[in-house]
Design an enzyme around this catalytic site. Structure first.
Site, PDB file in Angstrom:
ATOM      1  N   ALA A  65      -2.932   2.333   4.534  1.00 34.48           N
ATOM      2  CA  ALA A  65      -2.760   1.409   3.417  1.00 34.48           C
ATOM      3  C   ALA A  65      -1.756   2.022   2.453  1.00 34.48           C
ATOM      4  CB  ALA A  65      -4.101   1.168   2.745  1.00 34.48           C
ATOM      5  N   GLU A 133      -8.098   9.960   4.922  1.00 28.73           N
ATOM      6  CA  GLU A 133      -8.463   9.516   3.576  1.00 28.73           C
ATOM      7  C   GLU A 133      -9.158  10.604   2.767  1.00 28.73           C
ATOM      8  OE1 GLU A 133      -8.906   7.788   6.373  1.00 28.73           O
ATOM      9  OE2 GLU A 133      -8.463   5.667   6.056  1.00 28.73           O
TER      10      GLU A 133
HETATM   11  N1  DAK Z   1       1.470   4.646   1.665  1.00 29.66           N
HETATM   12  C1  DAK Z   1       2.639   4.562   0.978  1.00 29.66           C
HETATM   13  N2  DAK Z   1       3.770   5.218   1.330  1.00 29.66           N
HETATM   14  C2  DAK Z   1       3.721   5.991   2.435  1.00 29.66           C
HETATM   15  C3  DAK Z   1       2.534   6.122   3.216  1.00 29.66           C
HETATM   16  C4  DAK Z   1       1.365   5.393   2.774  1.00 29.66           C
HETATM   17  N3  DAK Z   1       0.185   5.407   3.457  1.00 29.66           N
HETATM   18  N4  DAK Z   1       2.795   6.966   4.247  1.00 29.66           N
HETATM   19  C5  DAK Z   1       4.098   7.338   4.112  1.00 29.66           C
HETATM   20  N5  DAK Z   1       4.651   6.745   3.034  1.00 29.66           N
HETATM   21  C6  DAK Z   1       6.043   6.882   2.557  1.00 29.66           C
HETATM   22  C7  DAK Z   1       6.285   8.247   1.925  1.00 29.66           C
HETATM   23  O1  DAK Z   1       5.849   8.266   0.582  1.00 29.66           O
HETATM   24  C8  DAK Z   1       7.793   8.358   2.049  1.00 29.66           C
HETATM   25  O2  DAK Z   1       8.389   7.565   1.029  1.00 29.66           O
HETATM   26  P1  DAK Z   1       9.699   8.116   0.224  1.00 29.66           P
HETATM   27  O3  DAK Z   1       9.268   9.415  -0.342  1.00 29.66           O
HETATM   28  O4  DAK Z   1      10.750   8.270   1.286  1.00 29.66           O
HETATM   29  O5  DAK Z   1       9.961   7.034  -0.769  1.00 29.66           O
HETATM   30  C9  DAK Z   1       8.078   7.668   3.391  1.00 29.66           C
HETATM   31  O6  DAK Z   1       6.946   6.852   3.647  1.00 29.66           O
HETATM   32  C10 DAK Z   1       8.224   8.665   4.529  1.00 29.66           C
HETATM   33  O7  DAK Z   1       7.070   9.491   4.548  1.00 29.66           O
HETATM   34  P2  DAK Z   1       7.147  11.092   4.535  1.00 29.66           P
HETATM   35  O8  DAK Z   1       8.373  11.560   3.836  1.00 29.66           O
HETATM   36  O9  DAK Z   1       5.845  11.567   4.034  1.00 29.66           O
HETATM   37  O10 DAK Z   1       7.306  11.348   6.109  1.00 29.66           O
HETATM   38  P3  DAK Z   1       6.867  12.636   6.915  1.00 29.66           P
HETATM   39  O11 DAK Z   1       7.428  12.468   8.258  1.00 29.66           O
HETATM   40  O12 DAK Z   1       7.177  13.882   6.148  1.00 29.66           O
HETATM   41  O13 DAK Z   1       5.266  12.570   6.983  1.00 29.66           O
HETATM   42  C11 DAK Z   1       3.123  11.418   7.360  1.00 29.66           C
HETATM   43  C12 DAK Z   1       4.647  11.538   7.723  1.00 29.66           C
HETATM   44  C13 DAK Z   1       2.566  10.211   8.092  1.00 29.66           C
HETATM   45  C14 DAK Z   1       2.409  12.683   7.853  1.00 29.66           C
HETATM   46  C15 DAK Z   1       2.984  11.302   5.819  1.00 29.66           C
HETATM   47  O14 DAK Z   1       3.844  10.227   5.369  1.00 29.66           O
HETATM   48  C16 DAK Z   1       1.590  10.982   5.382  1.00 29.66           C
HETATM   49  O15 DAK Z   1       0.719  11.844   5.365  1.00 29.66           O
HETATM   50  N6  DAK Z   1       1.347   9.718   4.956  1.00 29.66           N
HETATM   51  C17 DAK Z   1       0.094   9.296   4.359  1.00 29.66           C
HETATM   52  C18 DAK Z   1      -0.975   9.132   5.417  1.00 29.66           C
HETATM   53  C19 DAK Z   1      -2.308   8.750   4.794  1.00 29.66           C
HETATM   54  O16 DAK Z   1      -2.887   9.473   3.980  1.00 29.66           O
HETATM   55  N7  DAK Z   1      -2.824   7.566   5.143  1.00 29.66           N
HETATM   56  C20 DAK Z   1      -4.093   7.046   4.671  1.00 29.66           C
HETATM   57  C21 DAK Z   1      -3.883   6.148   3.460  1.00 29.66           C
HETATM   58  S1  DAK Z   1      -5.452   5.492   2.800  1.00 29.66           S
HETATM   59  C22 DAK Z   1      -9.441  -1.230   3.125  1.00 29.66           C
HETATM   60  C23 DAK Z   1      -8.275  -1.352   3.836  1.00 29.66           C
HETATM   61  C24 DAK Z   1      -7.550  -0.240   4.171  1.00 29.66           C
HETATM   62  C25 DAK Z   1      -7.932   1.017   3.776  1.00 29.66           C
HETATM   63  C26 DAK Z   1      -9.098   1.147   3.077  1.00 29.66           C
HETATM   64  C27 DAK Z   1      -9.863   0.036   2.743  1.00 29.66           C
HETATM   65  N8  DAK Z   1     -10.205  -2.384   2.742  1.00 29.66           N
HETATM   66  C28 DAK Z   1      -9.689  -3.726   3.008  1.00 29.66           C
HETATM   67  C29 DAK Z   1     -11.498  -2.246   2.147  1.00 29.66           C
HETATM   68  C30 DAK Z   1      -7.071   2.135   4.128  1.00 29.66           C
HETATM   69  C31 DAK Z   1      -6.836   3.231   3.354  1.00 29.66           C
HETATM   70  C32 DAK Z   1      -5.769   4.162   3.784  1.00 29.66           C
HETATM   71  O17 DAK Z   1      -5.130   3.955   4.786  1.00 29.66           O
END
Ligand code: DAK
Length: 259
Positions: A65, A133
């Protein structure tokens, strides 16, 4: 004109949906989920479509997300809006046709949860799955603690959810999260071929089979077996069952009419 967040392509009887926010690794905003929901419903209602493939790009299926959108929300914001539950749950609530997740690159957080909502996951050899998360100070909110546990068992699900680590495609296949791994080269074409194979079968019978498998996760074994038996009987009311069995006896390919 702003870019389309979800692209739809029709390949024969298969609808291919591509998440299209590559700059942020297909982070799933409310707008993306609304677009996905609408695209899914359009394919569900399209008589010519027998199966759906959901994919991202080589680097990311979806990295979760949209953290930038979520970070300042309050409890009352998420509670009152039921945090976009409607759009996120279209796949579960309204899509009866089979959906194959074609995952290359990252499938993290909501991305992994979205892949798990599909009927099965085919992974490219560069795929990485995770529920990170916990590292953001929250927990999976769209089935990560539930579907992952059912898919890979308690011990491994605890490992993934409590550490937030990623698993690669090999580990995910061994654990039962993905059905098979295909090389990244020509990955999507190969997944579309799998979906076309499914779409060439009797669409209503495929839908019945999907419903039966899903029932296995919701009922006791005895109730599930009874349900399966009833649906098996029901297939004998279809023209496609007559055609499928006649074609076998006559040693020719079946020509299903979806009737
Ligand atoms: N959200 C927003 N931006 C994101 C993102 C995300 N989840 N993942 C990556 N990006 C963005 C980065 O900020 C970066 O943007 P700029 O800095 O270039 O502006 C760009 O994408 C490229 O990412 P990185 O520079 O970080 O790329 P790397 O190759 O270095 O790293 C990575 C890739 C996948 C390891 C890293 O981007 C990462 O850790 N991303 C976050 C992963 C994460 O924590 N995901 C979980 C998010 S919480 C619900 C519905 C859904 C949910 C919950 C409830 N309901 C309907 C109740 C879900 C919650 C989640 O998913």
């Amino acid at each position: 004109m702003s870019e389309q967040l979800v692209l739809t392509r029709i390949e024969g009887a298969v609808g291919v949906l591509t998440l299209n926010r590559p700059k942020v690794l297909n982070a799933l905003s409310n707008e993306v989920m609304q677009a996905l929901s609408e695209a899914l419903l359009a394919l569900e209602n399209n008589e010519n479509i027998g199966a759906i493939v959901l994919t991202g790009n080589e680097k990311a299926f979806a990295a979760g997300a949209d953290i930038a959108a979520m970070k300042d929300w309050s409890y009352t914001d998420v509670y009152k809006s039921n945090y976009i539950g409607g759009y996120w749950e279209t796949m579960k609530n309204a899509i009866r046709k089979p959906v194959v997740a074609a995952v290359s690159g990252y499938a993290l957080g909501g991305g992994c949860e979205l892949a798990m909502m599909c009927d099965f996951i085919i992974a490219a050899d560069n795929a990485k799955f995770g529920q990170p998360e916990i590292k953001l100070g929250t927990i999976p909110g769209l089935g990560g603690t539930q579907r992952l546990t059912r898919a890979i068992g308690k011990s491994k699900a605890m490992d993934m959810v409590l550490t937030g680590r990623m698993m690669d495609a090999q580990e995910a296949e061994k654990a039962g999260l993905v059905s098979r791994i295909l090389p990244l080269e020509n990955f999507l074409d190969e997944v579309v071929k799998v979906a076309q194979g499914i779409a060439s079968l009797s669409v209503p019978t495929v839908m019945m089979a999907k419903q039966c498998v899903n029932t296995a996760l919701e009922t006791t074994l005895e109730q599930g077996l009874q349900y399966e038996r009833r649906v098996f009987h029901a297939t004998f009311a279809t023209e496609d069952q007559k055609e499928g069995m006649a074609a076998f006896i006559e040693k020719r390919p079946a020509n299903f009419k979806n009737m």
